[in-house]
Design a protein around this motif. Structure first.
Motif, PDB file in Angstrom:
ATOM      1  N   ALA A  98       0.817  -1.213   0.000  1.00 44.75           N
ATOM      2  CA  ALA A  98       0.000   0.000   0.000  1.00 44.75           C
ATOM      3  C   ALA A  98       0.851   1.263   0.000  1.00 44.75           C
ATOM      4  CB  ALA A  98      -0.940  -0.005   1.203  1.00 44.75           C
ATOM      5  N   ARG A  99       2.030   1.189   0.623  1.00 46.89           N
ATOM      6  CA  ARG A  99       2.880   2.377   0.755  1.00 46.89           C
ATOM      7  C   ARG A  99       4.076   2.342  -0.177  1.00 46.89           C
ATOM      8  NH1 ARG A  99       3.350   2.584   7.263  1.00 46.89           N
ATOM      9  NH2 ARG A  99       4.998   4.092   6.757  1.00 46.89           N
ATOM     10  N   ASN A 100       4.100   1.366  -1.081  1.00 50.35           N
ATOM     11  CA  ASN A 100       5.184   1.244  -2.062  1.00 50.35           C
ATOM     12  C   ASN A 100       6.555   1.215  -1.383  1.00 50.35           C
ATOM     13  OD1 ASN A 100       6.162   0.940  -4.694  1.00 50.35           O
ATOM     14  ND2 ASN A 100       6.494   3.149  -4.930  1.00 50.35           N
ATOM     15  N   LEU A 101       6.658   0.412  -0.346  1.00 49.91           N
ATOM     16  CA  LEU A 101       7.905   0.280   0.400  1.00 49.91           C
ATOM     17  C   LEU A 101       8.664  -0.966  -0.043  1.00 49.91           C
ATOM     18  CD1 LEU A 101       6.624   1.184   3.987  1.00 49.91           C
ATOM     19  CD2 LEU A 101       8.053   2.601   2.488  1.00 49.91           C
ATOM     20  N   ARG A 102       9.973  -0.815  -0.134  1.00 48.74           N
ATOM     21  CA  ARG A 102      10.851  -1.920  -0.520  1.00 48.74           C
ATOM     22  C   ARG A 102      11.669  -2.307   0.720  1.00 48.74           C
ATOM     23  NH1 ARG A 102      11.375   2.113  -3.985  1.00 48.74           N
ATOM     24  NH2 ARG A 102      13.480   2.603  -3.250  1.00 48.74           N
ATOM     25  N   PRO A 103      11.393  -3.458   1.294  1.00 43.97           N
ATOM     26  CA  PRO A 103      11.979  -3.764   2.604  1.00 43.97           C
ATOM     27  C   PRO A 103      13.360  -4.405   2.558  1.00 43.97           C
ATOM     28  CG  PRO A 103      10.493  -5.510   1.977  1.00 43.97           C
ATOM     29  CD  PRO A 103      10.413  -4.485   0.885  1.00 43.97           C
ATOM     30  N   TYR A 104      14.160  -4.054   3.550  1.00 41.53           N
ATOM     31  CA  TYR A 104      15.306  -4.887   3.911  1.00 41.53           C
ATOM     32  C   TYR A 104      14.793  -5.752   5.049  1.00 41.53           C
ATOM     33  CZ  TYR A 104      19.729  -6.551   5.689  1.00 41.53           C
ATOM     34  OH  TYR A 104      20.749  -7.375   6.105  1.00 41.53           O
ATOM     35  N   GLU A 122      17.212  -1.934  -3.655  1.00 38.06           N
ATOM     36  CA  GLU A 122      17.313  -0.554  -3.175  1.00 38.06           C
ATOM     37  C   GLU A 122      16.267  -0.297  -2.084  1.00 38.06           C
ATOM     38  OE1 GLU A 122      17.171   2.209  -6.365  1.00 38.06           O
ATOM     39  OE2 GLU A 122      18.861   1.310  -7.453  1.00 38.06           O
ATOM     40  N   PRO A 123      16.370  -0.997  -0.982  1.00 40.85           N
ATOM     41  CA  PRO A 123      15.349  -0.891   0.071  1.00 40.85           C
ATOM     42  C   PRO A 123      15.214   0.515   0.638  1.00 40.85           C
ATOM     43  CG  PRO A 123      17.307  -2.039   0.874  1.00 40.85           C
ATOM     44  CD  PRO A 123      17.467  -1.909  -0.602  1.00 40.85           C
ATOM     45  N   ASN A 124      13.979   0.867   0.949  1.00 41.01           N
ATOM     46  CA  ASN A 124      13.705   2.166   1.569  1.00 41.01           C
ATOM     47  C   ASN A 124      13.009   2.002   2.924  1.00 41.01           C
ATOM     48  OD1 ASN A 124      11.207   1.316   0.696  1.00 41.01           O
ATOM     49  ND2 ASN A 124      10.799   3.088  -0.612  1.00 41.01           N
ATOM     50  N   CYS A 125      13.062   0.784   3.468  1.00 38.97           N
ATOM     51  CA  CYS A 125      12.552   0.556   4.810  1.00 38.97           C
ATOM     52  C   CYS A 125      13.190  -0.715   5.361  1.00 38.97           C
ATOM     53  CB  CYS A 125      11.026   0.443   4.819  1.00 38.97           C
ATOM     54  SG  CYS A 125      10.393  -1.148   4.273  1.00 38.97           S
TER      55      CYS A 125
END
Length: 273
Positions: A98-104, A122-125
């Motif tokens: 839903a938030r377009n997050l790419r997790p580590y 390229e994680p952003n969370c």
């Protein structure tokens, strides 16, 4: 250790429409050779089903997918369905999409399929689960670096527990590792799991009940009992799992009742309907 029931939470059973039950420490716990059923818990779940009482199993167990958790319970002899289970991984997966997050991810391998359809380059969370031996320095340091490198960093923890019991020993839960990253990065973790209010209310929404019509039964006085009470849900502490005599009374949480085990709670509840 048995002390008998404390409190009169069950006397309003006729006005209670459903129950929220913890799994680990209430239904079963892990012994030296694998999962071990807590005496009476299979019978308790069966009694609730036979009586037509709606139940949702709210757990912070994030070592398995929903299907994997259901298999464990079915193999142990519990009559449950996947639709009754509320573990954190599916909720976290929904939030990421839903938030377009790419997790580590720092999670156990068994839960990775839950995130297979989510981009992770390229994680952003950062997402933390019950990773156990995967909480290495390298993994935690990489998570720290991800948080520092993002313009709008997000840290998600699948639960906020301090510890749990396994094979008779207390072991660190995900909460302390989330706190370490909070301390190092200055970023507050979002808890998706108990004691998060959002997590409890999602289970109630699925049942279609208001907070005053449900009782939570769990072994964690902070995450289960305290978390539920913060939402306006009555919370009952079982004397199994991670319960310790020093929890009675507790310094900051006053349960609506204590019971020796789930079966005692269910018998009291059904006797007053």
């Amino acid at each position: 250790m048995a002390k008998g029931p404390v409190g009169d939470w069950y006397k309003d059973a006729r006005n209670t429409q459903g129950l929220l039950l913890d799994i680990f420490g209430v239904l079963y716990e892990n012994g030296d050779e694998g999962p071990v059923v807590i005496p009476g818990s299979i019978e308790a779940v069966k009694k609730l089903k036979d009586a037509g009482i709606p139940v949702r199993f709210c757990t912070n167990n994030s070592t398995k997918t929903k299907a994997g958790l259901a298999k464990i319970l079915l193999d142990l002899g519990f009559d449950v369905s996947e639709s009754q289970l509320f573990p954190p991984p599916p909720a976290v997966s929904h939030v990421l999409k839903a938030r377009n997050l790419r997790p580590y991810l720092i999670v156990m391998p068994d839960v990775l399929p839950q995130f297979a359809d989510i981009a992770q380059t390229e994680p952003n969370c950062v997402v933390l689960g019950d990773a156990q031996t995967h909480f290495t320095y390298d993994n935690m340091n990489r998570a720290f670096q991800v948080l520092l490198s993002c313009p709008n960093p997000v840290l998600i923890a699948m639960g906020g527990g301090k510890y749990y019991q396994e094979a008779g020993e207390m072991k660190l839960d995900v909460g302390p590792f989330a706190k370490a990253l909070e301390f190092a990065s200055g970023i507050e973790a979002e808890i998706i799991g108990k004691p998060s209010k959002t997590f409890f209310l999602a289970a109630l929404s699925d049942m279609g009940f208001s907070t005053d019509k449900v009782v939570m039964i769990g072994d964690d006085i902070i995450s289960d009992v305290g978390g539920a009470q913060a939402c306006g849900i009555r919370g009952v502490q079982v004397r199994t799992g991670k319960y310790r005599p020093r929890d009675e009374p507790h310094a900051s949480v006053t349960p609506d009742g204590y019971v020796d085990n789930l079966l005692q709670a269910v018998d009291l509840f059904l006797a007053h309907r």
